[in-house]
Write an enzyme that holds these catalytic residues in place. Structure first.
Site, PDB file in Angstrom:
ATOM      1  N   ARG A  32       5.558  -0.120  -5.625  1.00 14.13           N
ATOM      2  CA  ARG A  32       5.388  -0.765  -4.414  1.00 14.13           C
ATOM      3  C   ARG A  32       4.396  -1.945  -4.437  1.00 14.13           C
ATOM      4  O   ARG A  32       4.374  -2.854  -3.621  1.00 14.13           O
ATOM      5  CB  ARG A  32       4.892   0.294  -3.253  1.00 14.13           C
ATOM      6  CG  ARG A  32       5.583   1.458  -2.856  1.00 14.13           C
ATOM      7  CD  ARG A  32       4.845   2.327  -2.199  1.00 14.13           C
ATOM      8  NE  ARG A  32       4.404   2.004  -0.827  1.00 14.13           N
ATOM      9  CZ  ARG A  32       5.526   2.011   0.248  1.00 14.13           C
ATOM     10  NH1 ARG A  32       6.514   2.639   0.058  1.00 14.13           N
ATOM     11  NH2 ARG A  32       5.016   1.649   1.391  1.00 14.13           N
TER      12      ARG A  32
ATOM     13  N   LYS B 235       6.884  -3.909  -3.323  1.00 20.98           N
ATOM     14  CA  LYS B 235       8.110  -3.378  -3.151  1.00 20.98           C
ATOM     15  C   LYS B 235       8.654  -3.200  -1.565  1.00 20.98           C
ATOM     16  O   LYS B 235       9.892  -3.366  -1.204  1.00 20.98           O
ATOM     17  CB  LYS B 235       8.150  -2.026  -3.748  1.00 20.98           C
ATOM     18  CG  LYS B 235       9.714  -1.550  -4.006  1.00 20.98           C
ATOM     19  CD  LYS B 235      10.501  -2.249  -5.054  1.00 20.98           C
ATOM     20  CE  LYS B 235      11.928  -1.957  -5.129  1.00 20.98           C
ATOM     21  NZ  LYS B 235      12.666  -3.108  -5.970  1.00 20.98           N
TER      22      LYS B 235
ATOM     23  N   LYS C 290      13.729 -14.770  -8.818  1.00 21.70           N
ATOM     24  CA  LYS C 290      13.393 -13.847  -9.897  1.00 21.70           C
ATOM     25  C   LYS C 290      12.614 -14.430 -11.069  1.00 21.70           C
ATOM     26  O   LYS C 290      11.468 -13.782 -11.426  1.00 21.70           O
ATOM     27  CB  LYS C 290      14.614 -13.145 -10.369  1.00 21.70           C
ATOM     28  CG  LYS C 290      14.939 -11.981 -10.809  1.00 21.70           C
ATOM     29  CD  LYS C 290      15.023 -10.712  -9.988  1.00 21.70           C
ATOM     30  CE  LYS C 290      14.788 -11.063  -8.382  1.00 21.70           C
ATOM     31  NZ  LYS C 290      14.585  -9.912  -7.341  1.00 21.70           N
TER      32      LYS C 290
ATOM     33  N   GLU D  68       8.960 -14.918  -9.904  1.00 23.13           N
ATOM     34  CA  GLU D  68       8.282 -13.542  -9.322  1.00 23.13           C
ATOM     35  C   GLU D  68       7.850 -12.745 -10.721  1.00 23.13           C
ATOM     36  O   GLU D  68       6.738 -12.243 -10.693  1.00 23.13           O
ATOM     37  CB  GLU D  68       8.724 -12.779  -8.231  1.00 23.13           C
ATOM     38  CG  GLU D  68       9.965 -12.043  -8.628  1.00 23.13           C
ATOM     39  CD  GLU D  68      10.662 -11.574  -7.515  1.00 23.13           C
ATOM     40  OE1 GLU D  68      10.316 -11.522  -6.411  1.00 23.13           O
ATOM     41  OE2 GLU D  68      11.930 -11.220  -7.754  1.00 23.13           O
TER      42      GLU D  68
ATOM     43  N   CYS E 132       0.946  -1.157   0.129  1.00 25.02           N
ATOM     44  CA  CYS E 132      -0.001  -0.041   0.080  1.00 25.02           C
ATOM     45  C   CYS E 132       0.890   1.426  -0.043  1.00 25.02           C
ATOM     46  O   CYS E 132       1.680   1.352   0.702  1.00 25.02           O
ATOM     47  CB  CYS E 132      -1.004  -0.032   1.127  1.00 25.02           C
ATOM     48  SG  CYS E 132      -1.824  -1.279   1.483  1.00 25.02           S
TER      49      CYS E 132
ATOM     50  N   ASN F 253      -2.036   2.361   5.622  1.00 20.56           N
ATOM     51  CA  ASN F 253      -1.225   1.177   5.309  1.00 20.56           C
ATOM     52  C   ASN F 253      -1.275   0.559   6.564  1.00 20.56           C
ATOM     53  O   ASN F 253      -0.922   1.198   7.574  1.00 20.56           O
ATOM     54  CB  ASN F 253       0.034   1.722   5.024  1.00 20.56           C
ATOM     55  CG  ASN F 253      -0.097   2.412   3.569  1.00 20.56           C
ATOM     56  OD1 ASN F 253      -1.095   2.355   2.888  1.00 20.56           O
ATOM     57  ND2 ASN F 253       1.124   3.006   3.144  1.00 20.56           N
ATOM     58  N   GLY F 254      -1.025  -0.596   6.516  1.00 21.20           N
ATOM     59  CA  GLY F 254      -0.917  -1.400   7.745  1.00 21.20           C
ATOM     60  C   GLY F 254      -1.880  -2.302   8.093  1.00 21.20           C
ATOM     61  O   GLY F 254      -2.799  -2.785   7.401  1.00 21.20           O
TER      62      GLY F 254
ATOM     63  N   TRP G 233      -2.959  -3.176  -1.237  1.00 20.02           N
ATOM     64  CA  TRP G 233      -2.306  -4.042  -1.392  1.00 20.02           C
ATOM     65  C   TRP G 233      -3.223  -5.040  -0.567  1.00 20.02           C
ATOM     66  O   TRP G 233      -3.107  -4.799   0.810  1.00 20.02           O
ATOM     67  CB  TRP G 233      -0.845  -4.199  -1.214  1.00 20.02           C
ATOM     68  CG  TRP G 233      -0.513  -5.599  -1.513  1.00 20.02           C
ATOM     69  CD1 TRP G 233       0.070  -5.830  -2.834  1.00 20.02           C
ATOM     70  CD2 TRP G 233       0.153  -6.392  -0.853  1.00 20.02           C
ATOM     71  NE1 TRP G 233       0.837  -7.121  -2.908  1.00 20.02           N
ATOM     72  CE2 TRP G 233       0.699  -7.519  -1.767  1.00 20.02           C
ATOM     73  CE3 TRP G 233      -0.058  -6.993   0.389  1.00 20.02           C
ATOM     74  CZ2 TRP G 233       1.268  -8.758  -1.397  1.00 20.02           C
ATOM     75  CZ3 TRP G 233       0.299  -8.190   0.968  1.00 20.02           C
ATOM     76  CH2 TRP G 233       1.217  -9.246   0.086  1.00 20.02           C
TER      77      TRP G 233
ATOM     78  N   GLU H 145      18.164 -16.920  -5.928  1.00 20.84           N
ATOM     79  CA  GLU H 145      17.847 -15.785  -6.395  1.00 20.84           C
ATOM     80  C   GLU H 145      17.359 -15.988  -7.773  1.00 20.84           C
ATOM     81  O   GLU H 145      16.633 -15.191  -8.272  1.00 20.84           O
ATOM     82  CB  GLU H 145      18.920 -14.832  -6.084  1.00 20.84           C
ATOM     83  CG  GLU H 145      18.719 -13.492  -6.765  1.00 20.84           C
ATOM     84  CD  GLU H 145      17.430 -12.622  -6.186  1.00 20.84           C
ATOM     85  OE1 GLU H 145      16.921 -13.155  -5.204  1.00 20.84           O
ATOM     86  OE2 GLU H 145      17.051 -11.890  -6.675  1.00 20.84           O
TER      87      GLU H 145
ATOM     88  N   HIS I 230      18.464 -35.538  -3.623  1.00 21.02           N
ATOM     89  CA  HIS I 230      17.657 -36.107  -2.356  1.00 21.02           C
ATOM     90  C   HIS I 230      16.315 -35.844  -2.565  1.00 21.02           C
ATOM     91  O   HIS I 230      15.366 -35.562  -1.745  1.00 21.02           O
ATOM     92  CB  HIS I 230      18.339 -35.428  -1.181  1.00 21.02           C
ATOM     93  CG  HIS I 230      19.750 -35.633  -1.005  1.00 21.02           C
ATOM     94  ND1 HIS I 230      20.058 -37.024  -0.487  1.00 21.02           N
ATOM     95  CD2 HIS I 230      20.797 -35.039  -1.197  1.00 21.02           C
ATOM     96  CE1 HIS I 230      21.597 -36.879  -0.347  1.00 21.02           C
ATOM     97  NE2 HIS I 230      21.949 -35.912  -0.984  1.00 21.02           N
TER      98      HIS I 230
HETATM   99  C1  F6R Z   1      12.165  -9.993  -4.839  1.00 18.32           C
HETATM  100  C2  F6R Z   1      11.873  -8.847  -3.709  1.00 18.32           C
HETATM  101  C3  F6R Z   1      11.574  -9.277  -2.351  1.00 18.32           C
HETATM  102  C4  F6R Z   1      12.437  -8.584  -1.248  1.00 18.32           C
HETATM  103  C5  F6R Z   1      11.624  -8.863   0.330  1.00 18.32           C
HETATM  104  C6  F6R Z   1      12.503  -8.031   1.193  1.00 18.32           C
HETATM  105  O1  F6R Z   1      12.432  -9.503  -5.938  1.00 18.32           O
HETATM  106  O2  F6R Z   1      11.910  -7.627  -3.803  1.00 18.32           O
HETATM  107  O3  F6R Z   1      11.783 -10.740  -2.070  1.00 18.32           O
HETATM  108  O4  F6R Z   1      13.568  -8.833  -1.533  1.00 18.32           O
HETATM  109  O5  F6R Z   1      10.172  -8.704   0.293  1.00 18.32           O
HETATM  110  O6  F6R Z   1      12.546  -6.613   0.808  1.00 18.32           O
HETATM  111  P1  F6R Z   1      13.512  -5.649   1.550  1.00 18.32           P
HETATM  112  O7  F6R Z   1      14.641  -5.780   0.849  1.00 18.32           O
HETATM  113  O8  F6R Z   1      12.987  -4.214   1.470  1.00 18.32           O
HETATM  114  O9  F6R Z   1      13.387  -5.940   3.045  1.00 18.32           O
END
Ligand code: F6R
Length: 598
Positions: free
Chosen positions: A28, A593, A476, A479, A2, A100-101, A74, A472, A495
């Site tokens: 975000r 984000k 990526k 997502e 949000c 937000n929250g 969100w 990672e 395994h």
């Molecule tokens: C993946 C991504 C999320 C963040 C996670 C932590 O591309 O962006 O997995 O890495 O939500 O976010 P931060 O780094 O802001 O704590």
């Protein structure tokens, strides 16, 4: 996750500022959006879907009013819908609220308000706030008092803002959710994050937990929980609004992948002296590590933290890495001598903040490794090291990951008991930007993505420093392409996961560094025997090309720096697969984000 924008000014119509702000907050992640503009009456527009859908809901004729609030939602309580989108209003429609929250006690509050005759329209926790305000107003409170009384009934996390009909004041408060005020020449702003108003002003005041703000065209007044006026410090943000444009790239993600050489140069600047082979992080001058290091992080940042923990262990520092959501000070050895490092690009992730706060409570020292100046992590931790990646608008983390890795590489030197200069390592760090540039210029990732765009699933394997790269790479891929992808320590494949490997599941094997290569090649043979195509990310193509169907080459930069390069190739593969599939690359579904709920 949000986003909030608010504005009150003199010359500019609020609606334009709010809509621009919402567009800037899209990164975000959100599923619906809305605005409320206060004039002689209150105009509220909200829609499920993107900000562009909201735009079509707003009538073409001028929306008067120079004060208002906007929100990208969100979903947490209730599905995405026009009704659940913010702002929410009271029974009279005279007050509108964005939030937000999570309001943890909303059920109790709602029952109480319904018993008093209030009618609720949405499934959200937020809607209790305008009704609480309505009740306080009916009992004779001023608007400011009513807002304060309503907020004081809330338990949980919130950044909340309200406007009233016929009033150019925006009221706001925060607790465990970010809120920043912007001081412009022709008006005042508030937002969850600076990019929402950076095109208008770079002068900001960060609200602290428990603070309230009254914002109108003549200025801002910040008060504490008791209502006493708080002196605020105005900070100047150095981000250039130009940085937030796409600069000719189709997507922010691609632009940000290409910004990695610059981001890393900025991260290293004035911290590394190659001639002396020394690393100095001025922000950490007073940091003295006495005991073990524990990393807490989520998602991509967790993968960076895995890399950081390994680096530290190699330097002889006891270091462990925990998923922030699983970090439990009751069951772990955390004490006065522990340094807990929160790795978080946004500095706002609720899970990471909870872990850092818990560590603080039991007496550990805390360090935030973050991109966002003034973020909650930066303000609440005992120490902060900025990764200096610049604004990252694409929701999927790319350049912040590389910058986190480089910052962690520096941190490993700063925390090392043996401060003998590692000139070779430092030289390799310095050459990373040029080497990344070479990969960006020469990568064949797009062609590989085209070859395997129709795959059933993608697997990623690596060993040692390459395990976080594999994890990672898979994160990526899933997502932004919405396709099944998994990352494994290469040795784990046999395994269980090998059961999933078929001719339709390409395996990306990261095979760099001499000591592990032979064993990872063994794993490549296992998947080949099951008919899976193999793409090797490697710094020694001649050794691997007899086993792999395709090679993604990276320059050899030693065991600690080569993984940073390998990841760039995998970012490109994911980007091009998502691009082929026509996905919403910068705003992938169900990803935010800044994840401000636990
Ligand atoms: C993946 C991504 C999320 C963040 C996670 C932590 O591309 O962006 O997995 O890495 O939500 O976010 P931060 O780094 O802001 O704590």
């Amino acid at each position: 996750m949000c986003g909030i924008i608010g504005y009150t000014g003199t010359d500019r119509g609020a609606i334009d500022v709010l809509m621009n702000g919402l567009s800037s907050l899209e990164y975000r992640g959100y599923d619906s959006a809305g605005v409320a503009v206060a004039d002689s009456s209150l105009a509220v527009f909200k829609r499920e879907g993107e900000v562009s859908a909201l735009e079509t809901a707003i009538p073409d004729d001028d929306i008067g009013g120079t004060a208002g609030i906007g929100h990208t939602r969100w979903s947490t309580h209730g599905p995405p819908s026009d009704t659940n989108a913010h702002p929410h209003t009271d029974c009279t429609g005279d007050v509108a609220v964005v939030h937000n929250g999570i309001i943890e006690n909303y059920r109790t509050l709602q029952s109480e308000l319904e018993a008093d005759g209030h009618t609720f329209n949405s499934d959200t926790d937020t809607e209790v706030v305008p009704h609480l305000i309505e009740t306080a107003l009916a009992e004779g409170a001023t608007r400011e008092e009513a807002f304060r009384q309503a907020v004081q009934r809330l338990e949980g996390s919130y950044a909340v803002a309200a406007v009233f009909e016929g009033d150019e004041t925006v009221y706001a408060a925060r607790n465990e959710s970010p809120l920043v005020l912007g001081l412009g020449d022709d008006g005042y702003y508030l937002a969850s994050d600076v990019p929402a108003f950076i095109e208008y002003t770079d002068r900001v005041v960060y609200l602290e937990d428990g603070q309230f703000a009254r914002v109108n065209p003549s200025g801002i007044v910040v008060t504490d929980e008791q209502g006493a006026i708080v002196e605020t410090a105005v900070e100047t943000i150095s981000w250039d609004p130009e940085d937030a444009g796409k600069s000719g790239y189709d997507h922010y993600m691609l632009k940000e992948i290409h910004e990695q050489p610059t981001a890393i140069r900025k991260c290293l600047r004035e911290r590394v002296t190659e001639m002396e082979g020394s690393i100095t992080v001025s922000e950490l001058a007073d940091l003295e590590r006495q005991g073990p290091v524990q990393f807490v992080a989520c998602g991509t940042s967790y993968h960076a933290a895995l890399y950081g923990a390994r680096l530290l262990r190699e330097q002889g520092v006891p270091a462990q890495c925990y998923l922030a959501s699983e970090y439990d000070v009751e069951s772990l050895p955390v004490g006065n001598e522990t340094l807990v490092v929160g790795v978080t690009q946004s500095g706002e992730t609720a899970d990471t903040m909870r872990a850092l706060r818990a560590a603080n409570r039991v007496g550990a020292s805390t360090l935030a490794l973050t991109n966002v100046v003034g973020s909650s992590a930066a303000r609440e931790c005992d120490h902060v090291m900025y990764i200096r990646a610049g604004p990252e608008i694409g929701v999927a983390a790319t350049k912040t990951f590389a910058s986190q890795q480089v910052a962690l590489a520096m941190l490993s030197q700063v925390l090392s008991p043996d401060r003998t200069p590692e000139t070779d390592f430092i030289k390799r760090l310095r050459t990373l930007p040029d080497r990344i540039q070479r990969i960006l210029d020469e990568s064949n990732a797009q062609a590989i993505a085209e070859t395997y765009v129709d795959a059933d699933a993608y697997f990623f394997i690596g060993r040692g420093y390459n395990t976080p790269v594999a994890l990672e790479g898979a994160l990526k891929m899933k997502e932004i392409t919405y396709k099944h992808a998994e990352g494994f320590a290469a040795g784990e494949l046999k395994h269980g996961p090998l059961a999933l490997v078929t001719e339709a599941t390409p395996v990306f094997a990261i095979v760099t560094g001499e000591s592990n290569a032979a064993r990872t090649i063994g794993n490549i043979k296992e998947v080949e025997a099951r008919g899976a195509p193999v793409v090797a990310v490697t710094d020694s193509p001649s050794d691997v090309d007899q086993y792999a169907d395709h090679i993604l080459e990276v320059p050899s930069s030693g065991p600690r720096c080569t993984p940073i390069l390998s990841n760039i190739q995998l970012q490109l593969v994911s980007y091009w697969v998502a691009n082929q599939l026509g996905r919403s690359i910068d705003k992938p579904r169900n990803l935010a984000k800044s994840v401000t709920v636990e």
